[in-house]
Scaffold this active site. Structure first.
Site, short mmCIF file in Angstrom:
data_model
loop_
_atom_site.label_atom_id
_atom_site.label_comp_id
_atom_site.label_asym_id
_atom_site.label_seq_id
_atom_site.Cartn_x
_atom_site.Cartn_y
_atom_site.Cartn_z
N LYS A 228 0.84 -1.20 0.00
CA LYS A 228 0.00 0.00 0.00
C LYS A 228 0.88 1.24 0.00
CE LYS A 228 -4.31 -0.04 2.46
NZ LYS A 228 -4.92 -0.13 3.80
C1 E4P Z 1 -8.45 0.71 3.60
O1 E4P Z 1 -7.55 0.03 3.14
C2 E4P Z 1 -8.39 1.38 4.92
O2 E4P Z 1 -7.69 0.56 5.80
C3 E4P Z 1 -9.73 1.63 5.55
O3 E4P Z 1 -10.81 1.21 4.76
C4 E4P Z 1 -9.88 2.92 6.24
O4 E4P Z 1 -11.17 3.05 6.79
P1 E4P Z 1 -11.57 4.14 7.88
O5 E4P Z 1 -11.96 5.39 7.17
O6 E4P Z 1 -12.73 3.53 8.59
O7 E4P Z 1 -10.36 4.35 8.76
#
Ligand code: E4P
Length: 294
Positions: free
Chosen positions: A113
Site C-alpha cells: 500500500k
Molecule cells: C483501507 O484500506 C483502509 O484501511 C480503511 O478502509 C480505512 O477506513 P476508515 O476510514 O474507517 O479508517
C-alpha cells in the site's frame, strides 16, 4: 464455501489475526485483508505491550507488523494482504520503494500500500515494473484515480485503488459517487486497475459496492459479521442506494468528470485535503507505538 457469493472480492479491514480467523470461520469467503498503521497500532498484542509501557523501536515495530501479516496471510484467499509502507510528506519514492520491497518479501500474497501522493505513485510505478503488487490508498478524487491508472500502466498483476467512502460521507459528500465515477471512468481503460471500495461503515455501503460491481470491497469485522448475520444479502434488481448520513441528512453528490486516462500521471492534480489528513492520522498512529529515538 458459500454457493451464491458476490462477484466482488471481500476483504477484512483490520490488523488482528485472531479476528481474521474468527471472521473467516464465520463467513467462509474472505478473499483478502487490508491493514494500515491505525489497525496495527490497535492490534491486541501491540496494545498489551503499550499498556505495559513497552514502546517499540522502528525495527521492532517492523518485526511486529511482519509477524501480524504472516499470521493473516494463510487465512485469506487470492485478494492477498495489503501492507502499508510508512510515509509522511518527506518520505521519498525511493524510501517507500525500499520498504515496499522488504514488505513484499514477507508473504507470498502481499500487496504493498502506497499513499496517493506524488512520491507514492512514483514508488508504485517503480514497484509494478519490478513485479511488486500494489494498492494505492487514501484516494479521494477521480483525478487521483486517473493518475493511479496512468502511473501503473503495463502492470502484470491487477493494481488496486482504494477510494475511501466513509471519510467523504463524514463530511457530507456522497463517497459512493466517487466509487461509481471511478468505475465509469475506468470503463474507458484497459482494466488493469481494480477498484477496492474502502472505508465502508454500513451494510448499504457494502451492497452498493456489489451493485456498482467493484472488483473488491474491504470492511471492518463488525460490518462483515453484520452482513453474515443478515444472511449474506446481495442487492436485488430494485436496489437503490440511499445517500444519507447517519442522521438521515442527504449527502452531496460528487459529479462525474470527463477525464482522459491517456495522459502522463504527473499531469493529474493529486491534491486532496483528506489525503493529507489521512497521512497525518497514519503517521500519528504509527508513532504512538514507537519510543522516542535515543
Ligand atoms: C483501507 O484500506 C483502509 O484501511 C480503511 O478502509 C480505512 O477506513 P476508515 O476510514 O474507517 O479508517
Amino acid at each position: 464455501m458459500v454457493a451464491d457469493r458476490p462477484r466482488t472480492k471481500i476483504l477484512l479491514d483490520g490488523g488482528d489475526p485472531d479476528e481474521t480467523l474468527r471472521v473467516q470461520t464465520h463467513l467462509e469467503l474472505l478473499d483478502g485483508q487490508t491493514t494500515n498503521p491505525t489497525y496495527i497500532a490497535k492490534n491486541p498484542e501491540m496494545q498489551t505491550k503499550l499498556a505495559a509501557g513497552r514502546k517499540l523501536s522502528t525495527q521492532e515495530q517492523l518485526e511486529e507488523y511482519r509477524r501480524i501479516v504472516q499470521q493473516i496471510s494463510p487465512l485469506v484467499g487470492d485478494a492477498g494482504v495489503s501492507i502499508e509502507v510508512f510515509a509522511d510528506y518527506s518520505t521519498t519514492a525511493e524510501e517507500m520503494l525500499q520498504q515496499g520491497e522488504e514488505m513484499f518479501s514477507w508473504i507470498p500474497n502481499a500487496y504493498i500500500k502506497y499513499p496517493c501522493l506524488p512520491a507514492g505513485l512514483r514508488a508504485a510505478q517503480m514497484s509494478v515494473r519490478r513485479g511488486i503488487r500494489v494498492n494505492i490508498t487514501l484516494c479521494f478524487s477521480q483525478e487521483q484515480a486517473a493518475a493511479v491508472y496512468a502511473a501503473t500502466l503495463g502492470a502484470a498483476d491487477p493494481v488496486y485503488v482504494s477510494p475511501f467512502v466513509g471519510r467523504l460521507d463524514d463530511r457530507g459528500q456522497n463517497g459512493m459517487d466517487l466509487v461509481w465515477n471511478i468505475k465509469k471512468m475506468y470503463a474507458h481503460g484497459d482494466g488493469h486497475v481494480h477498484v477496492l471500495a474502502a472505508s465502508l461503515r454500513r451494510l448499504d455501503h457494502l451492497l452498493c459496492a456489489f451493485s456498482i460491481g467493484t472488483e473488491l470491497a474491504t470492511a471492518p469485522a463488525k460490518l462483515l459479521e453484520q452482513w453474515a448475520d443478515a444472511g449474506l444479502p446481495q442487492p436485488d434488481a430494485g436496489f437503490s442506494y440511499q445517500a444519507v448520513d447517519s442522521s438521515g441528512r442527504q449527502l452531496q453528490p460528487i459529479p462525474y468528470k470527463d477525464i482522459d486516462l491517456n495522459r502522463r500521471w504527473e499531469s493529474y492534480d493529486l491534491r486532496h485535503d483528506l489525503t493529507a489528513q489521512g497521512i497525518e492520522r497514519f503517521v500519528s498512529d504509527y508513532q504512538s507505538t514507537l519510543r522516542p529515538a535515543a
